[in-house]
Every structure is written in structure tokens, then in C-alpha cells.
Design an enzyme around this catalytic site. Structure first.
Site, PDB file in Angstrom:
ATOM      1  N   CYS A  90      26.513  32.658 -21.145  1.00 21.24           N
ATOM      2  CA  CYS A  90      26.984  31.285 -20.946  1.00 21.24           C
ATOM      3  C   CYS A  90      27.693  30.723 -22.176  1.00 21.24           C
ATOM      4  O   CYS A  90      28.405  29.721 -22.076  1.00 21.24           O
ATOM      5  CB  CYS A  90      25.820  30.368 -20.570  1.00 21.24           C
ATOM      6  SG  CYS A  90      24.892  30.956 -19.154  1.00 21.24           S
ATOM      7  N   HIS A 348      28.291  26.411 -12.254  1.00 19.37           N
ATOM      8  CA  HIS A 348      28.283  27.050 -13.575  1.00 19.37           C
ATOM      9  C   HIS A 348      28.817  28.481 -13.517  1.00 19.37           C
ATOM     10  O   HIS A 348      28.050  29.433 -13.479  1.00 19.37           O
ATOM     11  CB  HIS A 348      26.852  27.023 -14.125  1.00 19.37           C
ATOM     12  CG  HIS A 348      26.661  27.737 -15.414  1.00 19.37           C
ATOM     13  ND1 HIS A 348      27.631  27.818 -16.390  1.00 19.37           N
ATOM     14  CD2 HIS A 348      25.585  28.426 -15.905  1.00 19.37           C
ATOM     15  CE1 HIS A 348      27.169  28.509 -17.417  1.00 19.37           C
ATOM     16  NE2 HIS A 348      25.934  28.899 -17.141  1.00 19.37           N
ATOM     17  N   CYS A 378      23.455  26.896 -24.145  1.00 16.16           N
ATOM     18  CA  CYS A 378      22.524  28.010 -24.337  1.00 16.16           C
ATOM     19  C   CYS A 378      23.060  29.247 -23.629  1.00 16.16           C
ATOM     20  O   CYS A 378      23.950  29.170 -22.788  1.00 16.16           O
ATOM     21  CB  CYS A 378      21.138  27.648 -23.824  1.00 16.16           C
ATOM     22  SG  CYS A 378      21.099  27.158 -22.098  1.00 16.16           S
TER      23      CYS A 378
END
Length: 391
Positions: A90, A348, A378
Site C-alpha cells: 500500500c 483501495h 501503512c
């Protein structure tokens, strides 16, 4: 060292994985679409782009074979423009931006594109898992191979973040996304993409192809209620993570064009802001969600920043527990934290999200006539990236 300007930003709309408009869209045309548009928005020639750096959380299959290079070729950038694909899960998008910024700051290049792309639809459910786990390391640190939901449940239990507080946060985030969408904020970022999706008939189970043009994010649920969220079953027995308080699996791509700030100013290009730097942090893999706070603290210390100097905070919504823990640790004001909602509502696409945060936060700074912002994202493995932006 030279200042680094972001002169343009764009993204696709975010599609739901497997069920959404991009469920058959290969990563190359998806990424090429934003590469072409970001150059157009910047007002530069394609031969001025000296590198293409794309973040991708799952760089295999439809997003493999160095998709940065291939997307640049498909975008028509020419044979002499290189590309590199990087993976920090990510944190991939912000890492891509940092790599480009560092090369510009040291004078190695004048302009390049940083971006991110993810096709969860075509990759995550067809991954090569041959020898995926290395047993000697798994025996030492099993959490390296935990799912992200396992880490979120662990953090919620360890740090006392209740299911109720997570759901309350989600309601607020969904409302903020709805308000931002109604104000046209996301439309400013999105470049519509025409593609072919696979549609399944719920009754017969038959599938067919349908031509679509996606111009709006598919994920937001403006009709979300606390009662509805409370009625969702946890993914893991005894846990607190549900489909409602976790970020949605999604497909999409985003890009920013970065340039030597002096050169951009001399040419009168539309500078959105400056990329001042990135810092990293790492924690035990099972504590993945908490890594943002130490990364942000390290970043602010490096740049000599105090909390009162920050006008906007963007703390990644991998899960509601992620944002709640880091907001509590950093003590950021809710009125300036995730002001337009986040990934729980929007979705996402792993490699894309950091670039979306970068571009959308700069646009929000401009709307507010504000100066400084911090982004924290994160990443799997117990890591986090944090970036400092300035107008």
C-alpha cells in the site's frame, strides 16, 4: 538540492474489484490512460518525461512484466522513455513519488511521472502462490503471512479500539465522501475511461460483455447507517473487522507529473504544490496498522515541523482501526483529518492509493488556501510511508 513540484495529477474512477467496470481491464491500458492525461494536464511534451515510476502492490499477471515500461510504450511515450515498477504494497505509490522526487532534487532529471496501478480483479484471485511461504521465516515470524484483516483485528484488540468506534468512524467517512462528491471534488481528479466489463446475470448466472465509460467512483455508500454497519458479521469469528469498516478491494490507476520547481515556474506551468520528502517506519508485522504514527513522527522531526503548522492530515483508511489508532496517537484534529473521507468508502487499489492521496491532498490545500499537509500510509509487513507536501 532542487525543489520538486507536482505540476499535474489525475486518476481513473475507482471500480469495485470483480463486480465493477474494470473487472476485465488489463493494467497496461488502465495505467497508460492516466499517463497520457497527466502529461496533457501538465502541458508538457511526452519527450520531456525522463522516467515512469509506477507503484503496484501485486506486480504480476495483468500488472506484471514491468508494467511501468509497458504502459509508457502503450501511452505512446516513445521507445527512449524508461520505466520501473516498484512494490511496497500500500506504500508503493508514495514510494514511487519519492523516487522521482529524489532524482529531480539531485539534478539527475528534470521531469518524470510517478503513479500507481492495481487490477485486483485480474490479479489477486489468480496469484502464483507456488513457494509463496518460506517456512523457516514463517516459523520465526508467522505474522509475515497474516492477512491484513488478521492484523487489523489484532490491533483493535491490543489497543482497545471497539467495534462501535470503528463503525462510527465509517459513518463519518462515508458522509464526508458524499459531501466531497456532491461538491465535484472527485470529478476534478477523474479522467473517464471507456472499457469493456463482464456482467453476470444474478438470476441465470449467465455472463455477457458490456461497454461502459466509468466516470464516477463505484464504492461510496451514501445511505450508510450505524444500524446497517452494526448488522454486519465480522470477517473473522471474534474479530471486529467487517465488510463495512474495511477498505474495499478495488481497481484503478493514478499519476502525477513531477518537475524541477524552478523550471516549472519559469515555464508558467500549473504547479499544484511541492513534494518535500518522505520517511519510513516499520513495526512488527502483526501491528501493521500502527506504523503510520512513527513514520509521521519521524517525518515531522526531520523537517522541524510542529503539529500546529500542519493544515491537512491524510491518514490511510486501510481499516477504520488504522485511522482511529493513528489519529489518536498523533492527536490530529478531526476537522483537518481525512476531510474528504477515504478508502473505506472510495476503495483501495493498493498501488494507486498513495498517489491519489498525494494529488487530492494538494488540490484540497489549494481549495483552502492552506500551506502544509502530511500523508501517512501503512503497508503490509508492518511498514508505513509518510510524505510532507507544501504549497
Amino acid at each position: 538540492m532542487k525543489d520538486v513540484a507536482v505540476v499535474a495529477y489525475c486518476r481513473t474512477a475507482i471500480a469495485k474489484a470483480r463486480r465493477g467496470a474494470f473487472n476485465q481491464t488489463h493494467g497496461i491500458p488502465m495505467a497508460a490512460h492516466v499517463l497520457k492525461e497527466v502529461v496533457r494536464r501538465a502541458g508538457v511534451a511526452t519527450d520531456e518525461v525522463e522516467d515512469v515510476v509506477l507503484g503496484c502492490g501485486l506486480p504480476e499477471g495483468a500488472t506484471g512484466h514491468n508494467i511501468a515500461r509497458n504502459a509508457g510504450l502503450y501511452a505512446g511515450f516513445g521507445m527512449d522513455i524508461p520505466g520501473v515498477t516498484i512494490n511496497r504494497y500500500c506504500g508503493s505509490g508514495l514510494t514511487a513519488a519519492s523516487m522521482v522526487a529524489n532524482r529531480i532534487a539531485t539534478g539527475e532529471i528534470k521531469a518524470a511521472i510517478a503513479g500507481g496501478v492495481e487490477s485486483i480483479s485480474l490479479v489477486q484471485f489468480n496469484m502464483n502462490l507456488n513457494h509463496f511461504i518460506y517456512e523457516p521465516l514463517q516459523q520465526q515470524i508467522p505474522a509475515v503471512w497474516w492477512t491484513m484483516i488478521q492484523t487489523a483485528d489484532h490491533v483493535a484488540k491490543k489497543y482497545g479500539i471497539s467495534r462501535e468506534s470503528q463503525d462510527e468512524y465509517v459513518l463519518k467517512s462515508q458522509q464526508r465522501v458524499a459531501e466531497a462528491s456532491a461538491a465535484g471534488k472527485f470529478a476534478e481528479e477523474i479522467v473517464p475511461l471507456e472499457t469493456t466489463m463482464l456482467v453476470k446475470d444474478k438470476e441465470s448466472g449467465d455472463t455477457s460483455e458490456q461497454r461502459v465509460a466509468l466516470a464516477e467512483d463505484e464504492g461510496p455508500r451514501p445511505d450508510t447507517t450505524l444500524e446497517g454497519l452494526a448488522g454486519l458479521e465480522p470477517v473473522n469469528p471474534g474479530g471486529t473487522v467487517t465488510a463495512g469498516n474495511a477498505s474495499q478491494l478495488s481497481d484503478g490507476a493514478a499519476a502525477v507529473l513531477m518537475m524541477d520547481a524552478d523550471l516549472a515556474s519559469q515555464r508558467g506551468l500549473p504547479v499544484l504544490g511541492l513534494f518535500r520528502g518522505m520517511q519510513l517506519a516499520a513495526v512488527p508485522p502483526e501491528d501493521m496498522s500502527i506504523a503510520i504514527a512513527p513514520a509521521v513522527t519521524k517525518l515531522m522531526r526531520h523537517h522541524g515541523l510542529g503539529d500546529s503548522q500542519i493544515d491537512l492530515w491524510e491518514l490511510h483508511e486501510a481499516f477504520a482501526v488504522t485511522t482511529l489508532y493513528n489519529q489518536r496517537e498523533l492527536d490530529t484534529p478531526w476537522e483537518t483529518t481525512n476531510v474528504n473521507g477515504g478508502a473505506i468508502a472510495l476503495g483501495h487499489p493498493y498501488g494507486m492509493s498513495g498517489v491519489r492521496y498525494l494529488g487530492s491532498t494538494l488540490l484540497e490545500l489549494e481549495r483552502r488556501n492552506a500551506q502544509r499537509a502530511i500523508i501517512g500510509v501503512c503497508a503490509a509487513g508492518g511498514m508505513a510511508t509518510a510524505a510532507y507536501l507544501e504549497r
